[in-house]
Design a protein around this motif. Structure first.
Motif, mmCIF file in Angstrom:
data_model
loop_
_atom_site.group_PDB
_atom_site.id
_atom_site.type_symbol
_atom_site.label_atom_id
_atom_site.label_comp_id
_atom_site.label_asym_id
_atom_site.label_seq_id
_atom_site.Cartn_x
_atom_site.Cartn_y
_atom_site.Cartn_z
ATOM 1 N N ALA A 265 -67.736 28.290 -18.928
ATOM 2 C CA ALA A 265 -66.893 29.097 -18.041
ATOM 3 C C ALA A 265 -65.417 28.778 -18.243
ATOM 4 C CB ALA A 265 -67.290 28.858 -16.583
ATOM 5 N N CYS A 266 -65.119 27.559 -18.719
ATOM 6 C CA CYS A 266 -63.713 27.170 -18.914
ATOM 7 C C CYS A 266 -63.127 27.727 -20.202
ATOM 8 C CB CYS A 266 -63.587 25.647 -18.945
ATOM 9 S SG CYS A 266 -63.955 24.881 -17.387
ATOM 10 N N GLY B 189 -70.653 25.151 -16.985
ATOM 11 C CA GLY B 189 -69.298 24.920 -16.488
ATOM 12 C C GLY B 189 -68.288 24.864 -17.618
ATOM 13 N N ILE C 15 -60.918 30.798 -20.096
ATOM 14 C CA ILE C 15 -59.732 30.458 -19.323
ATOM 15 C C ILE C 15 -58.726 29.692 -20.179
ATOM 16 C CG2 ILE C 15 -58.956 29.120 -17.327
ATOM 17 C CD1 ILE C 15 -60.546 31.643 -16.679
ATOM 18 N N MET C 16 -59.238 28.766 -21.017
ATOM 19 C CA MET C 16 -58.337 27.999 -21.881
ATOM 20 C C MET C 16 -57.614 28.926 -22.842
ATOM 21 S SD MET C 16 -60.644 24.706 -22.833
ATOM 22 C CE MET C 16 -61.429 23.711 -21.589
#
Lengths: 307, 282
Positions: B256-257, B253, B260-261
Protein backbone atom coordinates in the motif's frame (compact mmCIF):
# COMPACT_ATOMS: atom_id res chain seq x y z
CA UNK A 1 -4.74 40.61 -5.08
CA UNK A 2 -7.00 39.38 -7.87
CA UNK A 3 -8.10 41.38 -10.83
CA UNK A 4 -11.77 41.14 -11.59
CA UNK A 5 -12.74 40.54 -15.17
CA UNK A 6 -15.65 42.21 -16.91
CA UNK A 7 -18.12 39.41 -17.48
CA UNK A 8 -20.47 40.43 -20.24
CA UNK A 9 -18.24 42.61 -22.35
CA UNK A 10 -17.12 39.95 -24.82
CA UNK A 11 -18.19 39.62 -28.40
CA UNK A 12 -19.89 36.23 -28.13
CA UNK A 13 -21.55 36.97 -24.86
CA UNK A 14 -23.38 39.81 -26.56
CA UNK A 15 -24.18 38.09 -29.83
CA UNK A 16 -24.49 34.40 -28.85
CA UNK A 17 -27.73 32.44 -28.41
CA UNK A 18 -29.86 33.16 -25.39
CA UNK A 19 -28.82 30.16 -23.29
CA UNK A 20 -25.16 30.80 -23.85
CA UNK A 21 -25.64 34.45 -23.02
CA UNK A 22 -27.49 33.57 -19.87
CA UNK A 23 -24.90 31.06 -18.71
CA UNK A 24 -22.11 33.48 -19.53
CA UNK A 25 -23.75 36.17 -17.42
CA UNK A 26 -24.23 33.83 -14.49
CA UNK A 27 -20.92 32.01 -14.84
CA UNK A 28 -19.68 33.09 -11.44
CA UNK A 29 -22.67 31.37 -9.83
CA UNK A 30 -22.77 28.39 -12.16
CA UNK A 31 -19.11 27.52 -11.61
CA UNK A 32 -19.40 27.73 -7.85
CA UNK A 33 -22.79 26.06 -7.42
CA UNK A 34 -21.98 22.37 -8.05
CA UNK A 35 -19.25 22.28 -5.42
CA UNK A 36 -21.38 24.20 -2.94
CA UNK A 37 -24.41 21.97 -3.44
CA UNK A 38 -22.36 18.82 -2.95
CA UNK A 39 -20.78 20.23 0.20
CA UNK A 40 -24.13 21.41 1.52
CA UNK A 41 -25.60 17.95 0.99
CA UNK A 42 -22.64 16.19 2.58
CA UNK A 43 -22.12 18.44 5.59
CA UNK A 44 -25.24 20.45 6.36
CA UNK A 45 -27.60 17.52 5.95
CA UNK A 46 -25.59 15.34 8.32
CA UNK A 47 -25.39 18.18 10.86
CA UNK A 48 -29.15 18.70 10.87
CA UNK A 49 -29.73 14.98 11.04
CA UNK A 50 -27.33 14.70 13.96
CA UNK A 51 -29.22 17.37 15.82
CA UNK A 52 -32.52 15.59 15.20
CA UNK A 53 -31.04 12.27 16.29
CA UNK A 54 -29.44 13.75 19.40
CA UNK A 55 -32.75 15.11 20.66
CA UNK A 56 -34.61 11.81 20.28
CA UNK A 57 -34.50 8.28 21.57
CA UNK A 58 -33.98 5.91 18.68
CA UNK A 59 -35.14 2.37 19.23
CA UNK A 60 -33.09 -0.46 17.69
CA UNK A 61 -36.39 -1.65 16.28
CA UNK A 62 -37.00 0.37 13.09
CA UNK A 63 -40.79 0.06 13.48
CA UNK A 64 -40.82 1.95 16.76
CA UNK A 65 -41.07 5.66 16.00
CA UNK A 66 -38.48 8.08 17.36
CA UNK A 67 -39.34 9.53 20.70
CA UNK A 68 -38.52 13.13 21.60
CA UNK A 69 -35.88 13.22 24.33
CA UNK A 70 -35.05 16.91 24.56
CA UNK A 71 -31.68 17.62 26.08
CA UNK A 72 -31.34 14.20 27.77
CA UNK A 73 -28.53 13.03 25.53
CA UNK A 74 -26.61 16.25 26.05
CA UNK A 75 -27.09 16.09 29.82
CA UNK A 76 -25.62 12.60 29.76
CA UNK A 77 -22.36 14.15 28.58
CA UNK A 78 -22.02 15.80 31.98
CA UNK A 79 -22.16 12.58 33.94
CA UNK A 80 -20.61 10.07 31.54
CA UNK A 81 -17.16 9.14 32.90
CA UNK A 82 -16.22 7.35 29.68
CA UNK A 83 -16.83 10.54 27.77
CA UNK A 84 -14.72 12.55 30.20
CA UNK A 85 -11.90 10.03 29.89
CA UNK A 86 -12.06 10.15 26.09
CA UNK A 87 -12.09 13.94 26.11
CA UNK A 88 -9.13 14.08 28.47
CA UNK A 89 -7.18 11.51 26.44
CA UNK A 90 -7.83 13.41 23.23
CA UNK A 91 -6.63 16.68 24.77
CA UNK A 92 -3.54 15.06 26.30
CA UNK A 93 -2.68 13.39 23.02
CA UNK A 94 -3.22 16.58 21.00
CA UNK A 95 -1.18 18.72 23.38
CA UNK A 96 1.84 16.43 23.60
CA UNK A 97 1.88 15.14 20.03
CA UNK A 98 1.51 18.59 18.45
CA UNK A 99 3.99 20.25 20.84
CA UNK A 100 6.66 17.62 20.25
CA UNK A 101 6.09 17.63 16.49
CA UNK A 102 6.32 21.41 16.46
CA UNK A 103 9.49 21.68 18.54
CA UNK A 104 11.24 18.86 16.69
CA UNK A 105 10.15 20.09 13.27
CA UNK A 106 11.13 23.70 13.93
CA UNK A 107 14.45 22.71 15.55
CA UNK A 108 15.39 20.42 12.68
CA UNK A 109 14.41 23.02 10.10
CA UNK A 110 16.54 25.71 11.79
CA UNK A 111 19.49 23.34 12.04
CA UNK A 112 19.28 22.00 8.50
CA UNK A 113 17.90 24.98 6.61
CA UNK A 114 21.30 25.96 5.23
CA UNK A 115 22.30 22.45 4.19
CA UNK A 116 19.23 20.64 3.06
CA UNK A 117 18.35 22.97 0.21
CA UNK A 118 21.16 21.46 -1.79
CA UNK A 119 20.02 17.98 -0.76
CA UNK A 120 16.55 17.91 -2.22
CA UNK A 121 16.34 14.15 -2.52
CA UNK A 122 17.03 13.89 1.23
CA UNK A 123 14.05 16.10 1.91
CA UNK A 124 11.84 13.81 -0.14
CA UNK A 125 13.03 10.75 1.78
CA UNK A 126 12.35 12.44 5.10
CA UNK A 127 8.80 13.15 3.86
CA UNK A 128 7.90 9.48 3.50
CA UNK A 129 6.22 8.85 6.87
CA UNK A 130 3.46 11.42 6.48
CA UNK A 131 2.55 10.15 3.02
CA UNK A 132 2.14 6.57 4.22
CA UNK A 133 -1.35 5.21 4.88
CA UNK A 134 -2.01 5.62 8.64
CA UNK A 135 -2.93 1.95 8.78
CA UNK A 136 0.49 0.99 7.42
CA UNK A 137 2.07 3.26 10.02
CA UNK A 138 -0.03 1.65 12.73
CA UNK A 139 0.92 -1.94 11.84
CA UNK A 140 4.56 -0.90 11.47
CA UNK A 141 4.63 0.44 15.01
CA UNK A 142 2.59 -2.49 16.26
CA UNK A 143 5.37 -4.70 14.97
CA UNK A 144 8.05 -2.54 16.59
CA UNK A 145 6.22 -2.39 19.95
CA UNK A 146 5.41 -6.12 20.02
CA UNK A 147 6.44 -7.17 23.56
CA UNK A 148 7.77 -10.65 22.72
CA UNK A 149 9.66 -10.29 19.47
CA UNK A 150 9.41 -6.55 18.81
CA UNK A 151 12.51 -4.66 17.89
CA UNK A 152 12.10 -1.99 20.57
CA UNK A 153 12.34 -4.50 23.40
CA UNK A 154 15.42 -5.98 21.74
CA UNK A 155 17.02 -2.53 21.86
CA UNK A 156 15.95 -2.16 25.52
CA UNK A 157 17.50 -5.55 26.23
CA UNK A 158 20.78 -4.63 24.51
CA UNK A 159 20.91 -1.43 26.54
CA UNK A 160 20.25 -3.34 29.74
CA UNK A 161 16.92 -1.59 30.33
CA UNK A 162 13.73 -3.29 31.54
CA UNK A 163 11.49 -4.71 28.82
CA UNK A 164 8.08 -3.07 28.43
CA UNK A 165 4.68 -3.95 27.01
CA UNK A 166 4.60 -0.50 25.29
CA UNK A 167 1.19 -0.13 23.65
CA UNK A 168 -0.12 -2.79 26.04
CA UNK A 169 1.12 -1.08 29.18
CA UNK A 170 -1.24 1.11 31.17
CA UNK A 171 1.35 3.82 31.70
CA UNK A 172 3.11 3.64 28.34
CA UNK A 173 0.20 3.17 25.93
CA UNK A 174 -0.48 6.88 25.39
CA UNK A 175 3.24 7.53 25.12
CA UNK A 176 3.49 4.81 22.46
CA UNK A 177 0.65 6.35 20.44
CA UNK A 178 2.27 9.78 20.68
CA UNK A 179 5.63 8.43 19.49
CA UNK A 180 4.05 6.81 16.44
CA UNK A 181 2.19 10.04 15.63
CA UNK A 182 5.33 12.12 16.12
CA UNK A 183 7.17 9.77 13.78
CA UNK A 184 4.56 10.24 11.10
CA UNK A 185 3.90 13.98 11.40
CA UNK A 186 7.14 15.70 12.44
CA UNK A 187 8.17 15.74 8.74
CA UNK A 188 5.05 17.79 8.02
CA UNK A 189 6.02 20.55 10.45
CA UNK A 190 9.64 20.31 9.31
CA UNK A 191 8.66 20.78 5.67
CA UNK A 192 6.41 23.76 6.37
CA UNK A 193 9.06 25.41 8.53
CA UNK A 194 11.68 24.93 5.81
CA UNK A 195 9.34 26.62 3.35
CA UNK A 196 8.84 29.48 5.80
CA UNK A 197 12.56 29.85 6.42
CA UNK A 198 13.37 29.92 2.72
CA UNK A 199 11.12 32.94 2.22
CA UNK A 200 12.68 35.06 4.98
CA UNK A 201 14.00 38.44 3.77
CA UNK A 202 17.76 38.95 4.21
CA UNK A 203 18.06 42.68 4.94
CA UNK A 204 16.79 42.64 8.53
CA UNK A 205 19.37 39.98 9.38
CA UNK A 206 22.16 42.01 7.83
CA UNK A 207 21.05 45.04 9.81
CA UNK A 208 20.85 42.95 12.98
CA UNK A 209 24.34 41.55 12.37
CA UNK A 210 25.72 45.08 12.02
CA UNK A 211 24.01 46.03 15.26
CA UNK A 212 25.72 43.05 16.87
CA UNK A 213 22.51 41.17 17.78
CA UNK A 214 23.14 37.67 19.11
CA UNK A 215 21.90 34.63 17.21
CA UNK A 216 19.34 34.08 19.95
CA UNK A 217 18.01 37.66 19.65
CA UNK A 218 17.85 37.32 15.86
CA UNK A 219 15.83 34.15 16.21
CA UNK A 220 13.49 35.64 18.79
CA UNK A 221 13.01 39.09 17.20
CA UNK A 222 13.20 38.28 13.49
CA UNK A 223 12.83 34.60 12.61
CA UNK A 224 9.89 33.79 14.88
CA UNK A 225 7.76 36.82 13.91
CA UNK A 226 8.43 36.19 10.22
CA UNK A 227 7.53 32.53 10.62
CA UNK A 228 4.37 33.22 12.59
CA UNK A 229 1.85 32.70 9.74
CA UNK A 230 3.46 29.41 8.70
CA UNK A 231 3.67 28.26 12.31
CA UNK A 232 0.01 29.09 12.80
CA UNK A 233 -1.02 27.08 9.73
CA UNK A 234 1.12 24.11 10.75
CA UNK A 235 -0.29 24.12 14.28
CA UNK A 236 -3.89 24.51 13.10
CA UNK A 237 -3.70 21.64 10.62
CA UNK A 238 -1.93 19.37 13.09
CA UNK A 239 -4.38 20.14 15.91
CA UNK A 240 -7.39 19.53 13.67
CA UNK A 241 -5.94 16.16 12.74
CA UNK A 242 -4.86 15.22 16.25
CA UNK A 243 -8.30 15.98 17.68
CA UNK A 244 -9.85 13.37 15.38
CA UNK A 245 -7.26 10.64 16.00
CA UNK A 246 -8.71 7.22 15.22
CA UNK A 247 -6.61 4.94 12.99
CA UNK A 248 -3.57 4.63 15.25
CA UNK A 249 -5.50 3.77 18.40
CA UNK A 250 -7.87 1.48 16.53
CA UNK A 251 -4.95 -0.73 15.45
CA UNK A 252 -2.37 -0.21 18.18
CA UNK A 253 -4.43 -0.35 21.36
CA UNK A 254 -8.13 -0.48 20.56
CA UNK A 255 -8.52 2.29 23.15
CA UNK A 256 -7.03 0.23 25.98
CA UNK A 257 -5.49 -0.75 28.23
CA UNK A 258 -8.01 0.43 30.83
CA UNK A 259 -9.29 3.13 28.43
CA UNK A 260 -5.97 4.96 28.64
CA UNK A 261 -5.90 5.65 24.88
CA UNK A 262 -9.61 5.88 24.16
CA UNK A 263 -10.07 9.02 22.04
CA UNK A 264 -13.29 10.88 21.25
CA UNK A 265 -13.46 9.49 17.71
CA UNK A 266 -13.00 5.95 18.98
CA UNK A 267 -15.59 6.46 21.72
CA UNK A 268 -18.18 7.77 19.25
CA UNK A 269 -17.47 4.76 17.06
CA UNK A 270 -17.98 2.42 19.99
CA UNK A 271 -21.17 4.10 21.19
CA UNK A 272 -22.67 4.10 17.72
CA UNK A 273 -21.70 0.64 16.57
CA UNK A 274 -20.86 -1.49 19.55
CA UNK A 275 -23.39 -0.10 22.01
CA UNK A 276 -25.86 0.66 19.18
CA UNK A 277 -26.85 3.99 20.67
CA UNK A 278 -26.93 6.40 17.71
CA UNK A 279 -28.72 9.18 19.63
CA UNK A 280 -26.04 9.47 22.24
CA UNK A 281 -23.31 9.09 19.61
CA UNK A 282 -24.94 11.99 17.78
CA UNK A 283 -24.86 14.11 20.92
CA UNK A 284 -21.15 13.44 21.45
CA UNK A 285 -20.50 14.09 17.76
CA UNK A 286 -22.25 17.45 17.95
CA UNK A 287 -20.16 18.36 20.94
CA UNK A 288 -16.97 17.43 19.06
CA UNK A 289 -18.13 19.25 15.95
CA UNK A 290 -19.01 22.40 17.85
CA UNK A 291 -15.78 22.35 19.86
CA UNK A 292 -13.59 21.76 16.79
CA UNK A 293 -15.21 24.39 14.60
CA UNK A 294 -15.33 26.95 17.42
CA UNK A 295 -11.70 26.35 18.26
CA UNK A 296 -10.52 26.41 14.62
CA UNK A 297 -12.48 29.57 13.83
CA UNK A 298 -11.14 31.29 16.94
CA UNK A 299 -7.61 30.23 16.06
CA UNK A 300 -7.91 31.39 12.44
CA UNK A 301 -9.31 34.78 13.46
CA UNK A 302 -6.76 35.16 16.22
CA UNK A 303 -3.86 34.37 13.91
CA UNK A 304 -5.41 36.41 11.09
CA UNK A 305 -5.01 33.47 8.75
CA UNK A 306 -8.01 33.95 6.49
CA UNK A 307 -7.24 36.64 3.98
CA UNK B 1 38.11 34.41 13.01
CA UNK B 2 39.28 31.02 14.22
CA UNK B 3 36.46 30.99 16.71
CA UNK B 4 33.77 31.55 14.07
CA UNK B 5 35.34 28.90 11.86
CA UNK B 6 35.29 26.45 14.74
CA UNK B 7 31.65 27.22 15.37
CA UNK B 8 30.88 26.79 11.68
CA UNK B 9 32.51 23.37 11.68
CA UNK B 10 30.72 22.31 14.83
CA UNK B 11 27.46 23.49 13.29
CA UNK B 12 28.13 21.38 10.21
CA UNK B 13 28.86 18.36 12.34
CA UNK B 14 25.66 18.91 14.27
CA UNK B 15 23.70 19.16 11.01
CA UNK B 16 25.30 16.01 9.63
CA UNK B 17 24.53 14.10 12.82
CA UNK B 18 20.94 15.38 12.82
CA UNK B 19 20.45 14.33 9.19
CA UNK B 20 21.90 10.89 9.88
CA UNK B 21 19.71 10.34 12.95
CA UNK B 22 16.60 11.63 11.17
CA UNK B 23 17.27 9.37 8.20
CA UNK B 24 17.74 6.29 10.37
CA UNK B 25 14.63 7.02 12.43
CA UNK B 26 12.60 7.70 9.29
CA UNK B 27 13.74 4.77 7.24
CA UNK B 28 14.14 2.05 9.84
CA UNK B 29 10.41 1.45 10.46
CA UNK B 30 9.75 1.41 6.71
CA UNK B 31 12.64 -0.99 6.20
CA UNK B 32 11.40 -3.13 9.07
CA UNK B 33 7.90 -3.64 7.68
CA UNK B 34 9.32 -4.24 4.19
CA UNK B 35 11.90 -6.71 5.50
CA UNK B 36 9.35 -8.61 7.56
CA UNK B 37 7.09 -9.04 4.57
CA UNK B 38 9.82 -11.16 2.97
CA UNK B 39 10.53 -13.35 6.01
CA UNK B 40 9.15 -16.74 6.93
CA UNK B 41 6.99 -16.65 10.06
CA UNK B 42 9.69 -18.32 12.09
CA UNK B 43 12.08 -15.50 11.22
CA UNK B 44 9.49 -12.81 12.00
CA UNK B 45 9.07 -14.24 15.49
CA UNK B 46 12.75 -14.91 16.12
CA UNK B 47 14.40 -13.53 19.26
CA UNK B 48 16.73 -11.71 18.86
CA UNK B 49 15.14 -10.31 15.72
CA UNK B 50 16.59 -11.12 12.37
CA UNK B 51 17.88 -7.75 11.14
CA UNK B 52 18.05 -8.79 7.53
CA UNK B 53 15.78 -11.37 5.80
CA UNK B 54 18.43 -14.07 5.34
CA UNK B 55 15.92 -16.45 3.81
CA UNK B 56 13.67 -14.26 1.63
CA UNK B 57 10.28 -15.58 0.54
CA UNK B 58 7.25 -14.27 -1.33
CA UNK B 59 5.00 -16.54 0.73
CA UNK B 60 3.11 -13.70 2.41
CA UNK B 61 2.55 -11.85 -0.85
CA UNK B 62 1.14 -15.06 -2.24
CA UNK B 63 -1.02 -15.54 0.85
CA UNK B 64 -2.36 -11.98 0.74
CA UNK B 65 -2.80 -11.34 -2.95
CA UNK B 66 -3.51 -14.81 -4.32
CA UNK B 67 -5.15 -16.75 -1.50
CA UNK B 68 -6.83 -13.84 0.21
CA UNK B 69 -8.66 -11.03 -1.62
CA UNK B 70 -6.06 -8.30 -1.20
CA UNK B 71 -5.83 -7.86 -4.95
CA UNK B 72 -9.54 -7.06 -4.90
CA UNK B 73 -9.05 -4.65 -1.98
CA UNK B 74 -6.29 -2.92 -3.89
CA UNK B 75 -8.46 -2.67 -6.98
CA UNK B 76 -11.32 -1.23 -4.92
CA UNK B 77 -8.93 1.31 -3.39
CA UNK B 78 -7.75 2.30 -6.83
CA UNK B 79 -11.24 2.68 -8.33
CA UNK B 80 -12.52 4.62 -5.33
CA UNK B 81 -9.47 6.90 -5.25
CA UNK B 82 -9.66 7.63 -8.97
CA UNK B 83 -13.41 8.29 -9.01
CA UNK B 84 -13.15 10.57 -5.97
CA UNK B 85 -10.27 12.43 -7.56
CA UNK B 86 -12.12 13.02 -10.82
CA UNK B 87 -15.27 14.31 -9.12
CA UNK B 88 -13.38 16.50 -6.65
CA UNK B 89 -11.07 17.87 -9.30
CA UNK B 90 -13.82 18.83 -11.76
CA UNK B 91 -16.01 20.51 -9.16
CA UNK B 92 -13.09 21.92 -7.17
CA UNK B 93 -11.37 23.43 -10.21
CA UNK B 94 -14.51 25.28 -11.27
CA UNK B 95 -15.20 26.53 -7.75
CA UNK B 96 -11.55 27.41 -7.19
CA UNK B 97 -11.46 29.39 -10.42
CA UNK B 98 -14.67 31.22 -9.56
CA UNK B 99 -13.34 32.17 -6.13
CA UNK B 100 -10.01 33.26 -7.59
CA UNK B 101 -11.38 35.40 -10.40
CA UNK B 102 -14.99 36.51 -10.01
CA UNK B 103 -16.42 39.34 -8.04
CA UNK B 104 -19.21 38.61 -5.57
CA UNK B 105 -21.32 41.12 -3.71
CA UNK B 106 -20.03 42.30 -0.34
CA UNK B 107 -17.94 39.88 1.66
CA UNK B 108 -19.35 36.83 -0.10
CA UNK B 109 -16.21 35.62 -1.72
CA UNK B 110 -14.43 35.59 1.62
CA UNK B 111 -17.42 34.05 3.41
CA UNK B 112 -17.88 31.30 0.83
CA UNK B 113 -14.16 30.46 0.75
CA UNK B 114 -14.11 30.23 4.49
CA UNK B 115 -17.26 28.14 4.65
CA UNK B 116 -15.83 25.68 2.12
CA UNK B 117 -12.67 25.38 4.20
CA UNK B 118 -14.66 24.97 7.40
CA UNK B 119 -16.46 21.89 6.04
CA UNK B 120 -13.04 20.25 6.03
CA UNK B 121 -12.77 20.90 9.77
CA UNK B 122 -15.60 18.50 10.52
CA UNK B 123 -14.15 15.34 12.02
CA UNK B 124 -15.16 12.41 9.76
CA UNK B 125 -16.71 10.53 12.65
CA UNK B 126 -19.27 13.33 12.98
CA UNK B 127 -20.69 13.00 9.47
CA UNK B 128 -20.44 9.27 9.22
CA UNK B 129 -23.50 8.25 11.24
CA UNK B 130 -26.02 10.21 9.11
CA UNK B 131 -24.21 9.19 5.93
CA UNK B 132 -24.34 5.57 7.04
CA UNK B 133 -28.08 5.78 7.67
CA UNK B 134 -28.69 7.67 4.42
CA UNK B 135 -26.76 5.10 2.39
CA UNK B 136 -28.55 2.35 4.26
CA UNK B 137 -31.88 3.93 3.31
CA UNK B 138 -30.79 4.26 -0.33
CA UNK B 139 -29.56 0.67 -0.29
CA UNK B 140 -26.07 1.87 -1.14
CA UNK B 141 -24.15 0.49 1.83
CA UNK B 142 -21.23 -1.69 0.86
CA UNK B 143 -20.91 -0.11 -2.57
CA UNK B 144 -17.91 1.75 -3.91
CA UNK B 145 -20.15 4.69 -4.80
CA UNK B 146 -21.06 5.32 -1.18
CA UNK B 147 -17.37 5.55 -0.32
CA UNK B 148 -16.70 7.82 -3.30
CA UNK B 149 -19.49 10.20 -2.24
CA UNK B 150 -18.26 10.30 1.35
CA UNK B 151 -14.66 10.88 0.25
CA UNK B 152 -15.74 13.70 -2.04
CA UNK B 153 -16.94 15.61 1.01
CA UNK B 154 -13.35 15.60 2.29
CA UNK B 155 -11.50 16.11 -0.97
CA UNK B 156 -13.65 18.83 -2.47
CA UNK B 157 -12.73 21.61 0.00
CA UNK B 158 -9.11 20.66 -0.43
CA UNK B 159 -9.27 20.66 -4.25
CA UNK B 160 -11.12 24.00 -4.26
CA UNK B 161 -8.54 25.74 -2.09
CA UNK B 162 -5.59 24.24 -3.91
CA UNK B 163 -6.90 25.26 -7.33
CA UNK B 164 -7.88 28.68 -6.03
CA UNK B 165 -4.30 29.27 -4.95
CA UNK B 166 -2.92 28.11 -8.31
CA UNK B 167 -5.33 30.28 -10.30
CA UNK B 168 -4.47 33.29 -8.15
CA UNK B 169 -0.85 32.83 -9.20
CA UNK B 170 -1.72 33.05 -12.90
CA UNK B 171 -1.59 36.48 -14.56
CA UNK B 172 -5.14 37.54 -15.38
CA UNK B 173 -3.98 39.45 -18.50
CA UNK B 174 -3.78 36.29 -20.63
CA UNK B 175 -7.45 35.55 -20.07
CA UNK B 176 -8.32 39.18 -20.75
CA UNK B 177 -6.41 39.02 -24.03
CA UNK B 178 -8.33 35.91 -25.07
CA UNK B 179 -11.60 37.65 -24.31
CA UNK B 180 -10.59 40.73 -26.26
CA UNK B 181 -9.96 38.33 -29.14
CA UNK B 182 -13.57 37.23 -28.91
CA UNK B 183 -13.43 34.27 -26.56
CA UNK B 184 -16.16 33.89 -23.93
CA UNK B 185 -15.44 33.98 -20.21
CA UNK B 186 -15.93 30.21 -20.05
CA UNK B 187 -13.75 29.80 -23.14
CA UNK B 188 -10.99 31.84 -21.54
CA UNK B 189 -11.15 29.56 -18.50
CA UNK B 190 -11.15 26.40 -20.58
CA UNK B 191 -8.59 27.32 -23.22
CA UNK B 192 -6.28 29.72 -21.38
CA UNK B 193 -6.40 29.36 -17.60
CA UNK B 194 -6.85 25.59 -17.42
CA UNK B 195 -3.83 24.64 -19.58
CA UNK B 196 -1.67 27.11 -17.65
CA UNK B 197 -2.78 25.56 -14.37
CA UNK B 198 -1.81 22.06 -15.50
CA UNK B 199 0.98 21.56 -12.93
CA UNK B 200 -1.44 22.64 -10.21
CA UNK B 201 -4.09 20.29 -11.53
CA UNK B 202 -1.66 17.39 -11.53
CA UNK B 203 -0.50 18.13 -8.00
CA UNK B 204 -4.06 18.51 -6.70
CA UNK B 205 -5.06 15.25 -8.38
CA UNK B 206 -2.19 13.37 -6.79
CA UNK B 207 -3.02 14.75 -3.37
CA UNK B 208 -6.66 13.70 -3.76
CA UNK B 209 -5.46 10.23 -4.80
CA UNK B 210 -3.23 9.98 -1.72
CA UNK B 211 -5.92 11.20 0.70
CA UNK B 212 -8.46 8.71 -0.66
CA UNK B 213 -5.97 5.86 -0.88
CA UNK B 214 -4.97 6.33 2.77
CA UNK B 215 -8.42 6.91 4.30
CA UNK B 216 -9.61 4.39 6.85
CA UNK B 217 -12.48 5.41 9.16
CA UNK B 218 -15.17 6.16 6.55
CA UNK B 219 -14.41 3.02 4.59
CA UNK B 220 -14.47 1.01 7.80
CA UNK B 221 -18.07 2.02 8.44
CA UNK B 222 -19.43 2.14 4.89
CA UNK B 223 -18.05 -1.16 3.59
CA UNK B 224 -18.77 -4.69 4.71
CA UNK B 225 -17.36 -7.20 2.23
CA UNK B 226 -14.56 -7.50 -0.28
CA UNK B 227 -16.95 -6.13 -2.88
CA UNK B 228 -16.16 -2.60 -1.70
CA UNK B 229 -13.57 -2.87 1.07
CA UNK B 230 -10.33 -0.99 0.53
CA UNK B 231 -6.74 -1.95 1.24
CA UNK B 232 -6.56 -0.33 4.72
CA UNK B 233 -9.74 -2.15 5.73
CA UNK B 234 -8.35 -5.43 4.45
CA UNK B 235 -5.18 -4.89 6.46
CA UNK B 236 -7.07 -4.01 9.65
CA UNK B 237 -9.18 -7.13 9.15
CA UNK B 238 -6.08 -9.30 9.60
CA UNK B 239 -5.38 -7.78 13.01
CA UNK B 240 -7.87 -9.76 15.05
CA UNK B 241 -8.41 -10.24 18.74
CA UNK B 242 -6.91 -13.70 18.62
CA UNK B 243 -4.25 -13.48 16.00
CA UNK B 244 -2.32 -10.94 14.00
CA UNK B 245 -1.21 -12.19 10.63
CA UNK B 246 2.11 -10.32 10.68
CA UNK B 247 3.46 -11.58 7.39
CA UNK B 248 0.30 -10.86 5.47
CA UNK B 249 -0.29 -7.38 6.88
CA UNK B 250 3.37 -6.50 6.38
CA UNK B 251 3.15 -7.55 2.74
CA UNK B 252 -0.13 -5.70 2.17
CA UNK B 253 0.95 -2.67 4.20
CA UNK B 254 4.23 -2.33 2.35
CA UNK B 255 2.45 -2.76 -0.98
CA UNK B 256 0.00 0.00 0.00
CA UNK B 257 2.97 2.33 0.57
CA UNK B 258 4.59 1.79 -2.82
CA UNK B 259 2.28 3.95 -4.98
CA UNK B 260 2.42 6.61 -2.28
CA UNK B 261 6.23 6.68 -2.41
CA UNK B 262 6.14 7.12 -6.17
CA UNK B 263 3.55 9.89 -5.87
CA UNK B 264 5.59 11.63 -3.18
CA UNK B 265 8.51 11.89 -5.57
CA UNK B 266 6.29 13.15 -8.37
CA UNK B 267 4.70 15.96 -6.32
CA UNK B 268 7.71 16.89 -4.21
CA UNK B 269 7.76 20.43 -5.62
CA UNK B 270 4.11 20.94 -4.66
CA UNK B 271 4.25 19.14 -1.33
CA UNK B 272 4.23 22.20 0.90
CA UNK B 273 1.38 23.88 -0.90
CA UNK B 274 -0.64 20.70 -1.00
CA UNK B 275 -0.18 19.95 2.68
CA UNK B 276 -1.17 23.45 3.72
CA UNK B 277 -4.31 23.74 1.55
CA UNK B 278 -2.50 26.19 -0.72
CA UNK B 279 -1.72 28.54 2.16
CA UNK B 280 2.07 28.13 2.14
CA UNK B 281 3.84 28.21 -1.20
CA UNK B 282 6.95 26.07 -0.97
Amino acid sequence: MTAELPIARTAQAVSGPALERWSERHLRVLMLMPAMLVLLALTIFPSIYMFAAATTRISPNPDVPWEFAGADNFLRLLTDDQFHIALWNTLVFTFFAVSIEFLLGLGLALLLDRYIRRLNFLKTILMLPMMMPPIAVAITWKLIYEPQFGVLNEIMFQLGLPLQAWAGDVDLAMFSIIVADVWQWTPFVFLLMLAGLSSLPEEPYEAAAIDGASAWRQFWDLTLPFLKPVIAIALLLRMMDALRLFDLVFILTGGGPADRTKTLSLYIYQVAYRFADPSYAAAISLFVLFATVAFSTWFIKRMRLAT
Amino acid sequence: MTRSRASLISQRIAAAVAIAVALILTLFPVYWIAGNSFKFDIDIFSVPPQWFPANPTLKHYNAAFIERPFLQYGLNSLIIAMATTIVSLVLGTMAGYALARFKYPGQWRYQISFWILSTRMMPPIVTIIPLYLAFNYLDMLNTKWAVVIAYTAFNLPFATWMMKSYFQDLPVELEEAAMVDGDTRWGAFLRVALPLARPGLAATAIFCLIISWNEFLLALILTLTERSQTLPIGIAGRVTQYNTYWGEISAAGFTACIPIMIFAFVVQKHLVRGLSFGAVKG
